[in-house]
Design a protein around this motif. Sequence first.
Motif, PDB file in Angstrom:
ATOM      1  N   LEU A   1      11.532   0.172  -3.973  1.00  0.00           N
ATOM      2  CA  LEU A   1      10.260   0.156  -4.683  1.00  0.00           C
ATOM      3  C   LEU A   1      10.045  -1.208  -5.315  1.00  0.00           C
ATOM      4  N   THR A   2       8.772  -1.548  -5.554  1.00  0.00           N
ATOM      5  CA  THR A   2       8.461  -2.694  -6.398  1.00  0.00           C
ATOM      6  C   THR A   2       8.422  -2.219  -7.847  1.00  0.00           C
ATOM      7  N   PHE A   3       8.413  -3.162  -8.793  1.00  0.00           N
ATOM      8  CA  PHE A   3       8.324  -2.793 -10.201  1.00  0.00           C
ATOM      9  C   PHE A   3       7.040  -2.003 -10.462  1.00  0.00           C
ATOM     10  N   GLU A   4       5.940  -2.448  -9.839  1.00  0.00           N
ATOM     11  CA  GLU A   4       4.653  -1.781 -10.048  1.00  0.00           C
ATOM     12  C   GLU A   4       4.674  -0.351  -9.522  1.00  0.00           C
ATOM     13  N   ALA A   5       5.295  -0.153  -8.354  1.00  0.00           N
ATOM     14  CA  ALA A   5       5.342   1.193  -7.792  1.00  0.00           C
ATOM     15  C   ALA A   5       6.232   2.109  -8.623  1.00  0.00           C
ATOM     16  N   ALA A   6       7.322   1.568  -9.165  1.00  0.00           N
ATOM     17  CA  ALA A   6       8.256   2.391  -9.932  1.00  0.00           C
ATOM     18  C   ALA A   6       7.690   2.803 -11.282  1.00  0.00           C
ATOM     19  N   PHE A   7       6.939   1.903 -11.944  1.00  0.00           N
ATOM     20  CA  PHE A   7       6.493   2.166 -13.314  1.00  0.00           C
ATOM     21  C   PHE A   7       4.973   2.191 -13.456  1.00  0.00           C
ATOM     22  N   LEU A   8       4.235   2.235 -12.340  1.00  0.00           N
ATOM     23  CA  LEU A   8       2.774   2.119 -12.396  1.00  0.00           C
ATOM     24  C   LEU A   8       2.137   3.108 -13.363  1.00  0.00           C
ATOM     25  N   SER A   9       2.520   4.376 -13.293  1.00  0.00           N
ATOM     26  CA  SER A   9       1.856   5.378 -14.130  1.00  0.00           C
ATOM     27  C   SER A   9       2.146   5.203 -15.615  1.00  0.00           C
ATOM     28  N   HIS A  10       3.170   4.419 -15.972  1.00  0.00           N
ATOM     29  CA  HIS A  10       3.560   4.249 -17.367  1.00  0.00           C
ATOM     30  C   HIS A  10       3.202   2.865 -17.924  1.00  0.00           C
ATOM     31  N   ILE A  11       2.552   2.020 -17.130  1.00  0.00           N
ATOM     32  CA  ILE A  11       2.123   0.703 -17.611  1.00  0.00           C
ATOM     33  C   ILE A  11       0.972   0.876 -18.600  1.00  0.00           C
ATOM     34  N   LEU A  12       1.044   0.179 -19.731  1.00  0.00           N
ATOM     35  CA  LEU A  12       0.011   0.273 -20.758  1.00  0.00           C
ATOM     36  C   LEU A  12      -1.179  -0.605 -20.397  1.00  0.00           C
ATOM     37  N   LEU A  13      -2.368  -0.034 -20.472  1.00  0.00           N
ATOM     38  CA  LEU A  13      -3.609  -0.768 -20.252  1.00  0.00           C
ATOM     39  C   LEU A  13      -4.063  -1.395 -21.574  1.00  0.00           C
ATOM     40  N   PRO A  14      -4.995  -2.332 -21.529  1.00  0.00           N
ATOM     41  CA  PRO A  14      -5.489  -2.942 -22.775  1.00  0.00           C
ATOM     42  C   PRO A  14      -6.043  -1.929 -23.770  1.00  0.00           C
ATOM     43  N   SER A  15      -6.505  -0.766 -23.278  1.00  0.00           N
ATOM     44  CA  SER A  15      -7.053   0.268 -24.158  1.00  0.00           C
ATOM     45  C   SER A  15      -5.980   0.987 -24.963  1.00  0.00           C
ATOM     46  N   GLY A  16      -4.696   0.781 -24.606  1.00  0.00           N
ATOM     47  CA  GLY A  16      -3.615   1.492 -25.265  1.00  0.00           C
ATOM     48  C   GLY A  16      -3.172   2.729 -24.511  1.00  0.00           C
ATOM     49  N   GLN A  17      -3.945   3.125 -23.500  1.00  0.00           N
ATOM     50  CA  GLN A  17      -3.557   4.242 -22.653  1.00  0.00           C
ATOM     51  C   GLN A  17      -2.643   3.756 -21.535  1.00  0.00           C
ATOM     52  N   THR A  18      -1.820   4.668 -21.032  1.00  0.00           N
ATOM     53  CA  THR A  18      -1.076   4.364 -19.821  1.00  0.00           C
ATOM     54  C   THR A  18      -1.984   4.624 -18.626  1.00  0.00           C
ATOM     55  N   VAL A  19      -1.574   4.134 -17.465  1.00  0.00           N
ATOM     56  CA  VAL A  19      -2.382   4.325 -16.260  1.00  0.00           C
ATOM     57  C   VAL A  19      -2.575   5.808 -15.973  1.00  0.00           C
ATOM     58  N   ILE A  20      -1.517   6.606 -16.121  1.00  0.00           N
ATOM     59  CA  ILE A  20      -1.635   8.035 -15.831  1.00  0.00           C
ATOM     60  C   ILE A  20      -2.549   8.734 -16.819  1.00  0.00           C
ATOM     61  N   GLU A  21      -2.501   8.321 -18.098  1.00  0.00           N
ATOM     62  CA  GLU A  21      -3.386   8.932 -19.097  1.00  0.00           C
ATOM     63  C   GLU A  21      -4.844   8.615 -18.780  1.00  0.00           C
TER      64      GLU A  21
ATOM     65  N   LEU B   1       0.811  -1.203   0.000  1.00  0.00           N
ATOM     66  CA  LEU B   1       0.000   0.000   0.000  1.00  0.00           C
ATOM     67  C   LEU B   1       0.848   1.258   0.000  1.00  0.00           C
ATOM     68  N   LEU B   2       1.939   1.235   0.745  1.00  0.00           N
ATOM     69  CA  LEU B   2       2.786   2.413   0.801  1.00  0.00           C
ATOM     70  C   LEU B   2       3.372   2.725  -0.557  1.00  0.00           C
ATOM     71  N   ASP B   3       3.756   1.686  -1.320  1.00  0.00           N
ATOM     72  CA  ASP B   3       4.304   1.901  -2.657  1.00  0.00           C
ATOM     73  C   ASP B   3       3.275   2.565  -3.563  1.00  0.00           C
ATOM     74  N   ILE B   4       2.027   2.066  -3.511  1.00  0.00           N
ATOM     75  CA  ILE B   4       0.975   2.637  -4.356  1.00  0.00           C
ATOM     76  C   ILE B   4       0.697   4.080  -3.960  1.00  0.00           C
ATOM     77  N   ARG B   5       0.620   4.331  -2.654  1.00  0.00           N
ATOM     78  CA  ARG B   5       0.343   5.685  -2.195  1.00  0.00           C
ATOM     79  C   ARG B   5       1.430   6.643  -2.661  1.00  0.00           C
ATOM     80  N   ASN B   6       2.693   6.216  -2.553  1.00  0.00           N
ATOM     81  CA  ASN B   6       3.794   7.066  -2.999  1.00  0.00           C
ATOM     82  C   ASN B   6       3.724   7.299  -4.498  1.00  0.00           C
ATOM     83  N   GLN B   7       3.362   6.236  -5.252  1.00  0.00           N
ATOM     84  CA  GLN B   7       3.304   6.382  -6.700  1.00  0.00           C
ATOM     85  C   GLN B   7       2.204   7.342  -7.123  1.00  0.00           C
ATOM     86  N   LEU B   8       1.062   7.324  -6.425  1.00  0.00           N
ATOM     87  CA  LEU B   8      -0.033   8.207  -6.778  1.00  0.00           C
ATOM     88  C   LEU B   8       0.362   9.670  -6.608  1.00  0.00           C
ATOM     89  N   HIS B   9       1.308   9.936  -5.716  1.00  0.00           N
ATOM     90  CA  HIS B   9       1.764  11.301  -5.540  1.00  0.00           C
ATOM     91  C   HIS B   9       2.501  11.811  -6.771  1.00  0.00           C
TER      92      HIS B   9
END
Length: 241
Positions: free
Chosen positions: A206-226, A47-55
């Motif tokens: 960090l975990t891989f997910e916390a480090a790159f979460l906002s840039h992971i591509l979703l099935p729609s072709g958008q990144t998480v941050i987009e 949870l801490l990793d996700i919270r930090n990444q959302l910032h």
Amino acid sequence: MSDIEQIALDVARRFTEDDDAQRRAQLQVAVVEAIRAGQAPFPVVDLLDIRNQLHVMATTVVPELPRPGRRAAGSGAGPDQRPPPRTSGATLVSLPYENSTSGNNAINDIQKMLRSFGCQRFATGEDYETGELFIQFERRGRQVQLKASARGYAAAWLREHPYGPRVRATRADHEAKALKIGGVAVYSILRDWVKGQVTAIEIGMLTFEAAFLSHILLPSGQTVIEYAQQQKLLPQEVARE
């Protein structure tokens, strides 16, 4: 309630007010979808990793460049950068990475780094309309896309080196030089950013997910941050008075 759903609920509670139930529910759904978006199931992320990444999700890949007259800390020359020329008397203030000399070397460094980290399907490219450069790679079924703007860097360079009577070139040539410098510099910026993220993962920060979460591509072709920005799921910035 599953562990992932509980994590998403905890994150949503931290970033929304108690009386904003709709936004809380939307953010909870977005976090669950982001975690489950990869082709392979995500491990339960701390949870801490996700919270930090959302910032930092709302930030771009390119680190914030210093304002005119300021120099970023730790902006020493990298292996493909020339040190700024020495001057007698006045101190020369340069824009970080403006003396980078080889975008290809930076790309090769990124590829070697990610390959040793267990990544596959490395690719680079450029959007000529937007001036954006991008890097894509895959690790354990999760695709990541990083973008950087050569035009954004060129604009910052022109603020540091404005066109004037002392410039021995036309305005068009001066602006073209800025874009050329930006096209090289952003790859060096991406290399150093990726190196920092990979190092943080390797030392357990960090975990891989916390480090790159906002840039992971979703099935729609958008990144998480987009996706998060499109759905207006992030807290609004508070204007400084």
